[in-house]
Design a protein around this motif. Structure first.
Motif, PDB file in Angstrom:
ATOM      1  N   LEU A 252      63.412  19.376  56.780  1.00  0.00           N
ATOM      2  CA  LEU A 252      64.462  20.245  56.251  1.00  0.00           C
ATOM      3  C   LEU A 252      64.498  21.576  57.004  1.00  0.00           C
ATOM      4  O   LEU A 252      65.574  22.081  57.348  1.00  0.00           O
ATOM      5  N   ALA A 253      63.333  22.158  57.265  1.00  0.00           N
ATOM      6  CA  ALA A 253      63.285  23.429  57.987  1.00  0.00           C
ATOM      7  C   ALA A 253      63.889  23.275  59.381  1.00  0.00           C
ATOM      8  O   ALA A 253      64.669  24.124  59.843  1.00  0.00           O
ATOM      9  N   ALA A 254      63.551  22.174  60.060  1.00  0.00           N
ATOM     10  CA  ALA A 254      64.080  21.950  61.409  1.00  0.00           C
ATOM     11  C   ALA A 254      65.594  21.771  61.388  1.00  0.00           C
ATOM     12  O   ALA A 254      66.321  22.332  62.226  1.00  0.00           O
ATOM     13  N   LEU A 268      62.752  29.514  53.537  1.00  0.00           N
ATOM     14  CA  LEU A 268      63.010  29.482  52.100  1.00  0.00           C
ATOM     15  C   LEU A 268      63.334  28.064  51.631  1.00  0.00           C
ATOM     16  O   LEU A 268      62.876  27.611  50.576  1.00  0.00           O
ATOM     17  N   SER A 269      64.090  27.327  52.426  1.00  0.00           N
ATOM     18  CA  SER A 269      64.431  25.944  52.081  1.00  0.00           C
ATOM     19  C   SER A 269      63.173  25.079  52.003  1.00  0.00           C
ATOM     20  O   SER A 269      62.989  24.312  51.060  1.00  0.00           O
ATOM     21  N   ALA A 270      62.295  25.223  53.011  1.00  0.00           N
ATOM     22  CA  ALA A 270      61.096  24.400  53.056  1.00  0.00           C
ATOM     23  C   ALA A 270      60.145  24.738  51.915  1.00  0.00           C
ATOM     24  O   ALA A 270      59.593  23.839  51.248  1.00  0.00           O
ATOM     25  N   LEU A 640      68.771  16.606  49.916  1.00  0.00           N
ATOM     26  CA  LEU A 640      70.012  16.077  50.489  1.00  0.00           C
ATOM     27  C   LEU A 640      71.088  17.142  50.631  1.00  0.00           C
ATOM     28  O   LEU A 640      71.840  17.154  51.629  1.00  0.00           O
ATOM     29  N   VAL A 641      71.218  18.041  49.657  1.00  0.00           N
ATOM     30  CA  VAL A 641      72.276  19.054  49.730  1.00  0.00           C
ATOM     31  C   VAL A 641      72.095  19.970  50.939  1.00  0.00           C
ATOM     32  O   VAL A 641      73.024  20.162  51.733  1.00  0.00           O
ATOM     33  N   PRO A 642      70.914  20.563  51.171  1.00  0.00           N
ATOM     34  CA  PRO A 642      70.763  21.385  52.382  1.00  0.00           C
ATOM     35  C   PRO A 642      70.890  20.574  53.674  1.00  0.00           C
ATOM     36  O   PRO A 642      71.398  21.077  54.674  1.00  0.00           O
ATOM     37  N   LEU A 643      70.417  19.321  53.670  1.00  0.00           N
ATOM     38  CA  LEU A 643      70.549  18.495  54.873  1.00  0.00           C
ATOM     39  C   LEU A 643      72.013  18.257  55.220  1.00  0.00           C
ATOM     40  O   LEU A 643      72.364  18.060  56.394  1.00  0.00           O
ATOM     41  N   GLY A 645      74.238  20.381  55.123  1.00  0.00           N
ATOM     42  CA  GLY A 645      74.807  21.602  55.670  1.00  0.00           C
ATOM     43  C   GLY A 645      75.338  22.558  54.641  1.00  0.00           C
ATOM     44  O   GLY A 645      75.909  23.594  54.988  1.00  0.00           O
ATOM     45  N   ALA A 646      75.153  22.250  53.341  1.00  0.00           N
ATOM     46  CA  ALA A 646      75.625  23.130  52.268  1.00  0.00           C
ATOM     47  C   ALA A 646      74.569  24.195  51.976  1.00  0.00           C
ATOM     48  O   ALA A 646      73.419  24.077  52.382  1.00  0.00           O
ATOM     49  N   PRO A 647      74.962  25.252  51.277  1.00  0.00           N
ATOM     50  CA  PRO A 647      73.976  26.252  50.857  1.00  0.00           C
ATOM     51  C   PRO A 647      72.911  25.608  49.960  1.00  0.00           C
ATOM     52  O   PRO A 647      73.110  24.531  49.384  1.00  0.00           O
ATOM     53  N   LEU A 648      71.756  26.272  49.832  1.00  0.00           N
ATOM     54  CA  LEU A 648      70.675  25.745  49.010  1.00  0.00           C
ATOM     55  C   LEU A 648      71.167  25.473  47.588  1.00  0.00           C
ATOM     56  O   LEU A 648      71.837  26.308  46.981  1.00  0.00           O
ATOM     57  N   LEU A 649      70.828  24.293  47.095  1.00  0.00           N
ATOM     58  CA  LEU A 649      71.231  23.953  45.738  1.00  0.00           C
ATOM     59  C   LEU A 649      70.379  24.709  44.706  1.00  0.00           C
ATOM     60  O   LEU A 649      70.894  25.233  43.723  1.00  0.00           O
ATOM     61  N   TYR A 650      69.081  24.772  44.956  1.00  0.00           N
ATOM     62  CA  TYR A 650      68.173  25.458  44.043  1.00  0.00           C
ATOM     63  C   TYR A 650      67.544  26.642  44.765  1.00  0.00           C
ATOM     64  O   TYR A 650      66.939  26.484  45.824  1.00  0.00           O
TER      65      TYR A 650
END
Length: 821
Positions: A252-254, A268-270, A640-643, A645-650
């Motif tokens: 996800l970070a990559a 932050l995502s990771a 799945l949401v960040p992957l 390309g959308a903003p972070l879901l949580y």
């Protein structure tokens, strides 16, 4: 049992009258305080240590620092405030898990009277040191472990340490020039035990955690170090999930970096995904449930000594039980009086009582005395006690006018030979003896004669007796044994009675308790005999054959529980899947080997313990099913949401909120579920598994369906806008979609909780109510919603969340049905 004496602590203290001097007290401060149970300060320091090891705390502090460095002070402050409920929950759970340990302090002395500088002083028990000479009065607890160097008529209650209900006699240790290297257990007294009678002077040898009581407290706090089969399975599951979570976080970070979101967003995502995917609940829940199991079994007078017993007791499929003292009361009662012509039942009993020694500890005499009062006669003139050679007991009483009344009782065959009985009468009495014996009774006969002698005869009369009748005694069944055996049969648990008794006696008892459906199959144990798979009773069994039986049953795939109380039972107890000994009658060797000690020696207690074990396993299954059904959509959507390309879901604060709902639900809701009063049929035999293959598929499929509904609700709330994070990151529509997704997930969590627990406990209802209240509060109140990057939902949105919750509830019911099969 012998214990070593630390001689280096006793130099110059051989006198039972000499206490410590002030100089010696100063020298011995290095041994530390006599803190057997941790005090409040250590309690809260331990809580702080555990909290600091909580990854959620560091996640909050780290992300708050990150937002602070980026200049978003409001977000940083919000995350710091979220630490407060986290600390509160940790403190509450910590208090619950240590409630039983804290209760141990009530069995410890608060103060002690010790001799120091030639003066008897009262000091705090924490200040007692090795070498102190302590005075203990009746009703007081011993302040530490040590040897008794003075005292008289000492009777001590050691039930806290041994589980034995009967008090123990103690003796003074004789010390001449120096202490011996070891001393028998009768010379020792221990912290947590109480002096019931007499006076005692204790030379303290061990304090604090060195005491036997301290070892119990430490075990209660730390649990068993041996990893049980389910612990190993959980460790493997957690390791797998950790590696998967690590791989997902790196991926996800990559991807976020490649998508152009920047290093801060990628980090932050990771980190957010890592906390959401961290499987720390599984080992925590399992450890917590084991502690609950130990506590619940203790409430049913089953003292658990090994953690594996909590697992295995619920999976038992066969019980090899002793007869005497477990299925029966372990004491004789007079059940039948058959008088000969010329006598009645009352006069027969009075004759037998005339041949009883009131001070004797013979169980037959005790049963006679319990059935009637010994006659108020002058002291007997002569008494010939029972011996194995003579097999009778005879008493001679004055009968007025220089005559003597001779009364004898004993083995029927012995007394038949003393009486003038014709062949027909003798055959009839022998048939009656056989009938009583076949019914599991112990039979004695009574006879009497009158002697017209000037002086009391010096020898025991051997002829001329008049037969008075038969007395039959039985060891009655314990209350509830028939019902317990019937419950075992209904639950598919096989019960095998193993006894050294005669086959006829064993068959009678087995028929009475309902073994074999009232027609038990009895096997007389012989060297090298084969063990049929349908045997109900093993009679004339010796310890080696009991061990052979256990191994034969295990070879057939049975999970075997064995009850035993003697040293000769140790091999079978050790070989059993669950070794169970008796607290009232069990020897020290049996208790050391056994995994469970029954404090009331009752078969019904064992059956109730099995019921608690099965309910504990069912509760653990429900908790793990809940964790999986909620974590699958949480982790999947967080990935799945960040992957896409959308903003972070949580955001981090959302993960904190969700974990504050999930964690107490898994820990508290399902362990509160009590047994429904039935054992239930064990669905599977063999190695312990959390779920059947069908249940696993149901959980995975159910989690996937909830994920699809959650993502569908999120997509619908986006209103078809492009997934461009740079544009939509702060857009109201993104906040609305995030609110929608979180509402669906929280409602799904609540309906899964309700369906799996069926709201059977107050805790389940409270958790669901608080969860719903938090959702409405954080989403529908604009001020709070804005602080959490959410916004109020419309009625149509709540309708969608309700439908999603209904689906999740149906999935929970589906999984529950599979787990109950």
């Amino acid at each position: 049992m012998r214990r070593a004496i630390p001689l280096d602590r006793l130099a110059g203290l051989e006198s039972p009258e000499r206490g410590l001097s002030a100089a010696e007290v100063d020298q011995r401060q290095g041994y530390g305080a006599n803190a057997i149970v941790e005090d409040a300060a250590r309690h809260w320091s331990a809580l702080a240590g555990e909290t600091l090891r909580d990854p959620m705390l560091w996640f909050l502090l780290g992300t708050a620092l990150l937002f602070g460095l980026l200049g978003d002070r409001a977000e940083a402050l919000t995350l710091l405030l979220a630490v407060i409920p986290l600390l509160g929950m940790d403190a509450w759970l910590h208090q619950r898990t240590r409630a039983s340990t804290a209760g141990l302090a009530s069995r410890l002395a608060g103060t002690a009277r010790v001799w120091r500088d030639g003066t008897l002083r009262e000091i705090a028990a924490r200040a007692v040191l090795p070498g102190d000479l302590a005075q203990v009065a009746p009703g007081e607890y011993f302040p530490a472990d040590g040897v008794l160097v003075a005292g008289s008529e000492m009777l001590v209650d050691e039930s806290t340490l041994t589980g034995e209900a009967f008090p123990v006699r103690k003796q003074v240790l004789a010390v001449a020039d120096r202490f011996p290297a070891v001393a028998d257990d009768c010379h020792w007294a221990a912290a947590g035990t109480r002096l019931l009678a007499g006076q005692a002077t204790l030379r303290v040898l061990h304090t604090g955690q060195e005491t036997r009581y301290g070892a119990i407290v430490r075990a209660a706090r730390e649990g068993s170090h041996a990893r049980t089969p389910l612990q190993q399975a959980i460790a493997g599951l957690v390791a797998t999930l950790l590696w998967v979570a690590l791989a997902m976080c790196l991926l996800l970070a990559a991807v976020r970096l490649v998508q152009g979101f920047g290093a801060v967003d990628a980090l932050l995502s990771a980190v957010t995904l890592a906390v959401a995917a961290l499987p720390e609940e599984f080992p925590v829940v399992f450890t917590f449930f084991l502690g609950v199991g130990v506590y619940r079994l203790a409430r049913h007078k089953a003292l658990v000594r090994r953690a594996v017993a909590v697992e295995n007791i619920g999976r038992v499929t066969c019980i090899c039980s002793d007869k005497t003292g477990t299925l029966t009361a372990g004491s004789l009662v007079l059940s039948h009086r058959l008088a000969a012509p010329g006598f009645d039942a009352a006069s027969l009993l009075q004759l037998a009582l005339q041949a009883v020694r009131s001070e004797a500890d013979d169980p037959l005499d005790a049963a006679l005395l319990a059935a009637g009062q010994a006659p108020d006669l002058a002291p007997h003139a002569a008494l010939f006690p029972f011996t194995e050679q003579r097999r009778r007991e005879t008493a001679i009483w004055p009968d007025g006018a220089g005559a003597w009344r001779v009364v004898t009782k004993g083995a029927p065959e012995t007394l038949f030979a003393l009486c003038d009985l014709d062949a027909a009468a003798l055959a009839g009495w022998r048939r009656q003896v056989d009938l009583y014996a076949a019914g599991g009774h112990k039979v004695i006969a009574c006879a009497t004669r009158r002697l017209a002698a000037a002086a009391c005869p010096a020898s025991e009369p051997a002829q001329g007796f008049v037969f008075a009748g038969l007395l039959a005694f039985e060891d009655p069944l314990r209350d509830g044994v028939r019902e317990a055996v019937a419950e075992c049969r209904a639950a598919g648990i096989r019960v095998v009675m193993v006894t050294g008794d005669h086959p006829l006696t064993a068959r009678a008892i087995a028929r009475e308790i309902g073994l074999g459906g009232g027609e038990p199959k009895v096997l007389v144990a012989e060297p090298g005999c084969e063990w049929p798979d349908d045997v109900d009773v093993v009679a004339r069994a010796i310890p080696a054959q009991k061990l052979e039986l256990v191994r034969a049953l295990q070879a057939e795939g049975e999970i075997v529980a064995v009850t035993g109380d003697g040293v000769n039972d140790v091999p079978a107890l050790q070989a059993a899947d669950v070794g169970i000994t008796m607290g009232e009658r069990g020897t020290q060797s049996a208790r050391e080997i056994a995994a469970i000690v029954l404090l009331d020696d009752n078969f019904g207690t064992l059956v109730r313990a099995i019921g608690e074990g099965r309910q504990l396993f069912r509760n653990l299954q429900l908790s793990f099913a809940y964790l999986l059904l909620v974590h699958i959509p949480l982790v999947a959507s967080a990935t799945l949401v960040p992957l896409a390309g959308a903003p972070l879901l949580y955001l981090p604060i959302h993960v904190v909120w969700l974990e504050l709902l999930i964690h107490p639900t898994a820990l508290l809701v399902f362990q509160e579920l009590a047994p429904d009063g039935r054992l239930g049929v064990l669905a599977r035999r063999g190695p312990a598994r959390f779920f059947s293959r069908r249940a696993w598929w149901a959980i995975l499929l159910g989690g996937a369906l909830i994920t699809l509904v959650l993502l569908g609700a999120w997509w619908q709330a986006l209103d078809g806008l492009a997934l461009d994070g740079q544009v939509l990151a702060e857009a109201p529509v993104v906040t609305h979609a995030r609110s929608m997704a979180i509402a669906v997930l929280v409602v799904a969590s609540l309906t899964i909780t309700a369906s799996l627990s069926q709201l059977r406990s107050a805790m389940a209802r409270a958790v669901c109510g608080l969860g719903l209240a938090s959702l409405l509060l954080f989403v529908q109140l604009p001020a709070l919603a804005a602080r959490l990057h959410l916004q109020p939902l419309h009625l149509a949105d709540w309708a969608v969340a309700a439908l999603a919750g209904l689906l999740a509830g149906l999935i929970g019911r589906w999984v529950l049905g599979l787990l109950q099969r």
